[in-house]
Design a protein around this motif. Structure first.
Motif, PDB file in Angstrom:
ATOM      1  N   PHE A  58       0.806  -1.218   0.000  1.00  0.00           N
ATOM      2  CA  PHE A  58       0.000   0.000   0.000  1.00  0.00           C
ATOM      3  C   PHE A  58       0.841   1.269   0.000  1.00  0.00           C
ATOM      4  CE2 PHE A  58      -2.535  -3.112   2.590  1.00  0.00           C
ATOM      5  CZ  PHE A  58      -3.347  -3.507   1.550  1.00  0.00           C
ATOM      6  N   THR A  59       1.871   1.318  -0.787  1.00  0.00           N
ATOM      7  CA  THR A  59       2.698   2.517  -0.899  1.00  0.00           C
ATOM      8  C   THR A  59       2.810   2.926  -2.359  1.00  0.00           C
ATOM      9  OG1 THR A  59       4.719   1.196  -1.038  1.00  0.00           O
ATOM     10  CG2 THR A  59       4.087   1.995   1.142  1.00  0.00           C
ATOM     11  N   ALA A  60       3.048   4.217  -2.554  1.00  0.00           N
ATOM     12  CA  ALA A  60       3.212   4.756  -3.901  1.00  0.00           C
ATOM     13  C   ALA A  60       4.402   5.706  -3.908  1.00  0.00           C
ATOM     14  CB  ALA A  60       1.950   5.493  -4.327  1.00  0.00           C
ATOM     15  N   LEU A  61       4.947   5.903  -5.071  1.00  0.00           N
ATOM     16  CA  LEU A  61       6.095   6.786  -5.251  1.00  0.00           C
ATOM     17  C   LEU A  61       5.770   7.757  -6.373  1.00  0.00           C
ATOM     18  CD1 LEU A  61       9.134   7.392  -4.690  1.00  0.00           C
ATOM     19  CD2 LEU A  61       9.642   5.732  -6.473  1.00  0.00           C
ATOM     20  N   VAL A  62       5.814   9.059  -6.074  1.00  0.00           N
ATOM     21  CA  VAL A  62       5.636  10.095  -7.089  1.00  0.00           C
ATOM     22  C   VAL A  62       7.018  10.689  -7.322  1.00  0.00           C
ATOM     23  CG1 VAL A  62       4.492  12.248  -7.693  1.00  0.00           C
ATOM     24  CG2 VAL A  62       3.300  10.560  -6.295  1.00  0.00           C
ATOM     25  N   TRP A  63       7.464  10.692  -8.575  1.00  0.00           N
ATOM     26  CA  TRP A  63       8.852  11.062  -8.842  1.00  0.00           C
ATOM     27  C   TRP A  63       9.017  11.571 -10.269  1.00  0.00           C
ATOM     28  CZ3 TRP A  63      12.081   7.996 -12.149  1.00  0.00           C
ATOM     29  CH2 TRP A  63      11.416   6.915 -12.730  1.00  0.00           C
ATOM     30  N   SER A  64      10.228  12.070 -10.526  1.00  0.00           N
ATOM     31  CA  SER A  64      10.592  12.518 -11.861  1.00  0.00           C
ATOM     32  C   SER A  64      11.980  11.982 -12.191  1.00  0.00           C
ATOM     33  CB  SER A  64      10.605  14.041 -11.934  1.00  0.00           C
ATOM     34  OG  SER A  64      11.128  14.452 -13.170  1.00  0.00           O
ATOM     35  N   PRO A  65      12.168  11.361 -13.348  1.00  0.00           N
ATOM     36  CA  PRO A  65      13.487  10.847 -13.711  1.00  0.00           C
ATOM     37  C   PRO A  65      14.454  11.917 -14.226  1.00  0.00           C
ATOM     38  CG  PRO A  65      11.919  10.311 -15.415  1.00  0.00           C
ATOM     39  CD  PRO A  65      11.143  10.953 -14.296  1.00  0.00           C
ATOM     40  N   VAL A  66      13.991  13.148 -14.378  1.00  0.00           N
ATOM     41  CA  VAL A  66      14.848  14.221 -14.874  1.00  0.00           C
ATOM     42  C   VAL A  66      15.934  14.516 -13.835  1.00  0.00           C
ATOM     43  CG1 VAL A  66      14.873  16.640 -15.573  1.00  0.00           C
ATOM     44  CG2 VAL A  66      12.972  15.192 -16.217  1.00  0.00           C
ATOM     45  N   LYS A  67      17.174  14.655 -14.303  1.00  0.00           N
ATOM     46  CA  LYS A  67      18.311  14.817 -13.389  1.00  0.00           C
ATOM     47  C   LYS A  67      18.220  16.087 -12.549  1.00  0.00           C
ATOM     48  CE  LYS A  67      21.637  12.203 -16.089  1.00  0.00           C
ATOM     49  NZ  LYS A  67      22.918  12.229 -16.808  1.00  0.00           N
ATOM     50  N   TYR A  68      17.671  17.147 -13.082  1.00  0.00           N
ATOM     51  CA  TYR A  68      17.657  18.412 -12.362  1.00  0.00           C
ATOM     52  C   TYR A  68      16.402  18.618 -11.518  1.00  0.00           C
ATOM     53  CZ  TYR A  68      14.752  19.983 -16.278  1.00  0.00           C
ATOM     54  OH  TYR A  68      13.774  20.099 -17.219  1.00  0.00           O
ATOM     55  N   ALA A  69      15.546  17.616 -11.419  1.00  0.00           N
ATOM     56  CA  ALA A  69      14.289  17.769 -10.688  1.00  0.00           C
ATOM     57  C   ALA A  69      14.514  18.098  -9.216  1.00  0.00           C
ATOM     58  CB  ALA A  69      13.450  16.504 -10.818  1.00  0.00           C
ATOM     59  N   LYS A  70      15.481  17.447  -8.588  1.00  0.00           N
ATOM     60  CA  LYS A  70      15.721  17.707  -7.167  1.00  0.00           C
ATOM     61  C   LYS A  70      16.272  19.112  -6.945  1.00  0.00           C
ATOM     62  CE  LYS A  70      20.268  15.528  -7.144  1.00  0.00           C
ATOM     63  NZ  LYS A  70      21.071  14.449  -6.609  1.00  0.00           N
ATOM     64  N   TYR A  71      16.979  19.659  -7.931  1.00  0.00           N
ATOM     65  CA  TYR A  71      17.512  21.008  -7.785  1.00  0.00           C
ATOM     66  C   TYR A  71      16.427  22.065  -7.951  1.00  0.00           C
ATOM     67  CZ  TYR A  71      21.882  18.505  -8.217  1.00  0.00           C
ATOM     68  OH  TYR A  71      22.907  17.634  -8.020  1.00  0.00           O
ATOM     69  N   VAL A  72      15.388  21.753  -8.685  1.00  0.00           N
ATOM     70  CA  VAL A  72      14.262  22.668  -8.796  1.00  0.00           C
ATOM     71  C   VAL A  72      13.446  22.639  -7.515  1.00  0.00           C
ATOM     72  CG1 VAL A  72      12.123  23.173 -10.051  1.00  0.00           C
ATOM     73  CG2 VAL A  72      14.162  22.456 -11.294  1.00  0.00           C
ATOM     74  N   GLU A  73      13.298  21.451  -6.950  1.00  0.00           N
ATOM     75  CA  GLU A  73      12.516  21.292  -5.720  1.00  0.00           C
ATOM     76  C   GLU A  73      13.203  21.956  -4.529  1.00  0.00           C
ATOM     77  OE1 GLU A  73       9.408  19.997  -3.296  1.00  0.00           O
ATOM     78  OE2 GLU A  73       9.514  19.879  -5.454  1.00  0.00           O
ATOM     79  N   MET A  74      14.480  21.778  -4.405  1.00  0.00           N
ATOM     80  CA  MET A  74      15.254  22.351  -3.292  1.00  0.00           C
ATOM     81  C   MET A  74      16.304  23.304  -3.853  1.00  0.00           C
ATOM     82  SD  MET A  74      14.104  20.938  -0.621  1.00  0.00           S
ATOM     83  CE  MET A  74      13.196  19.538  -0.095  1.00  0.00           C
ATOM     84  N   TRP A  75      16.584  24.362  -3.128  1.00  0.00           N
ATOM     85  CA  TRP A  75      17.578  25.322  -3.609  1.00  0.00           C
ATOM     86  C   TRP A  75      18.961  24.685  -3.574  1.00  0.00           C
ATOM     87  CZ3 TRP A  75      21.717  27.371  -0.879  1.00  0.00           C
ATOM     88  CH2 TRP A  75      21.741  27.085   0.475  1.00  0.00           C
ATOM     89  N   HIS A  76      19.882  25.257  -4.349  1.00  0.00           N
ATOM     90  CA  HIS A  76      21.249  24.739  -4.366  1.00  0.00           C
ATOM     91  C   HIS A  76      22.237  25.866  -4.657  1.00  0.00           C
ATOM     92  CE1 HIS A  76      20.041  24.627  -8.593  1.00  0.00           C
ATOM     93  NE2 HIS A  76      21.316  24.751  -8.894  1.00  0.00           N
ATOM     94  N   LYS A  77      23.468  25.634  -4.254  1.00  0.00           N
ATOM     95  CA  LYS A  77      24.536  26.613  -4.482  1.00  0.00           C
ATOM     96  C   LYS A  77      25.109  26.430  -5.881  1.00  0.00           C
ATOM     97  CE  LYS A  77      26.027  26.853   0.289  1.00  0.00           C
ATOM     98  NZ  LYS A  77      27.147  26.700   1.225  1.00  0.00           N
ATOM     99  N   GLN A  78      25.701  27.503  -6.386  1.00  0.00           N
ATOM    100  CA  GLN A  78      26.374  27.443  -7.676  1.00  0.00           C
ATOM    101  C   GLN A  78      27.496  28.475  -7.691  1.00  0.00           C
ATOM    102  OE1 GLN A  78      23.221  28.162 -10.424  1.00  0.00           O
ATOM    103  NE2 GLN A  78      23.238  30.360 -10.126  1.00  0.00           N
ATOM    104  N   THR A  79      28.388  28.347  -8.611  1.00  0.00           N
ATOM    105  CA  THR A  79      29.523  29.256  -8.715  1.00  0.00           C
ATOM    106  C   THR A  79      29.147  30.436  -9.610  1.00  0.00           C
ATOM    107  OG1 THR A  79      30.958  27.334  -8.559  1.00  0.00           O
ATOM    108  CG2 THR A  79      31.969  29.394  -9.281  1.00  0.00           C
ATOM    109  N   PRO A  80      29.147  31.658  -9.039  1.00  0.00           N
ATOM    110  CA  PRO A  80      28.780  32.807  -9.871  1.00  0.00           C
ATOM    111  C   PRO A  80      29.817  33.063 -10.974  1.00  0.00           C
ATOM    112  CG  PRO A  80      29.066  33.437  -7.556  1.00  0.00           C
ATOM    113  CD  PRO A  80      29.391  31.999  -7.669  1.00  0.00           C
ATOM    114  N   TRP A  81      29.367  33.559 -12.083  1.00  0.00           N
ATOM    115  CA  TRP A  81      30.131  33.922 -13.265  1.00  0.00           C
ATOM    116  C   TRP A  81      30.748  32.736 -13.990  1.00  0.00           C
ATOM    117  CZ3 TRP A  81      28.328  38.205 -14.659  1.00  0.00           C
ATOM    118  CH2 TRP A  81      27.938  39.125 -13.704  1.00  0.00           C
ATOM    119  N   ARG A  82      30.325  31.531 -13.619  1.00  0.00           N
ATOM    120  CA  ARG A  82      30.781  30.356 -14.360  1.00  0.00           C
ATOM    121  C   ARG A  82      29.903  30.223 -15.606  1.00  0.00           C
ATOM    122  NH1 ARG A  82      29.620  24.307 -12.688  1.00  0.00           N
ATOM    123  NH2 ARG A  82      27.762  25.002 -13.706  1.00  0.00           N
ATOM    124  N   TYR A  83      30.493  29.901 -16.725  1.00  0.00           N
ATOM    125  CA  TYR A  83      29.741  29.744 -17.974  1.00  0.00           C
ATOM    126  C   TYR A  83      29.159  28.339 -18.037  1.00  0.00           C
ATOM    127  CZ  TYR A  83      28.560  29.619 -22.891  1.00  0.00           C
ATOM    128  OH  TYR A  83      27.875  29.497 -24.074  1.00  0.00           O
TER     129      TYR A  83
END
Length: 126
Positions: A58-83
């Motif tokens: 009686f369990t279900a999993l709602v998910w997305s196989p897209v690699k960047y999905a977790k980064y959209v859901e939760m904020w993340h750090k990045q290096t400014p001015w990197r191309y």
């Protein structure tokens, strides 16, 4: 008389299992649809990829196989001015703000659980 009661109990138990499975399916489907509504759509890839799977017990999993999905859901750090060649831009901020689409879908569905349960269980357990 006793055999009839056992049959009724077995039938009730079978209907109960069907009702719980249908309830889990309905909740997962509702979360999936709300997550698709809440997801940001620049390329529509994330929105199209959100799906659900019904697991055992009686369990279900709602998910997305897209690699960047977790980064959209939760904020993340990045290096400014990197191309970044994929988006053909330089990064301006040191972080990306979060746009929670799945958490809000779960919270919205959580408010409607009693209505979903009434609808499903009255159908199966008459």
């Amino acid at each position: 008389m006793l055999q009839g009661d056992v049959y009724k109990l077995e039938n009730l138990w079978k209907n109960y299992n069907l009702a719980v499975n249908a309830f889990v399916e309905a909740v997962a489907f509702d979360i999936q649809n709300k997550a698709k509504e809440n997801s940001p759509f620049q390329t529509w890839t994330l929105r199209k990829s959100i799906t659900h799977d019904i697991k055992t017990n009686f369990t279900a999993l709602v998910w997305s196989p897209v690699k960047y999905a977790k980064y959209v859901e939760m904020w993340h750090k990045q290096t400014p001015w990197r191309y970044v060649a994929v988006i053909w831009k330089r990064l301006k901020k040191s972080f990306v703000e979060w746009k929670p689409y799945l958490i809000t879908a779960v919270q919205d569905t959580n408010k409607e659980l009693s209505n979903i349960a009434k609808r499903i269980f009255t159908k199966y357990l008459k």
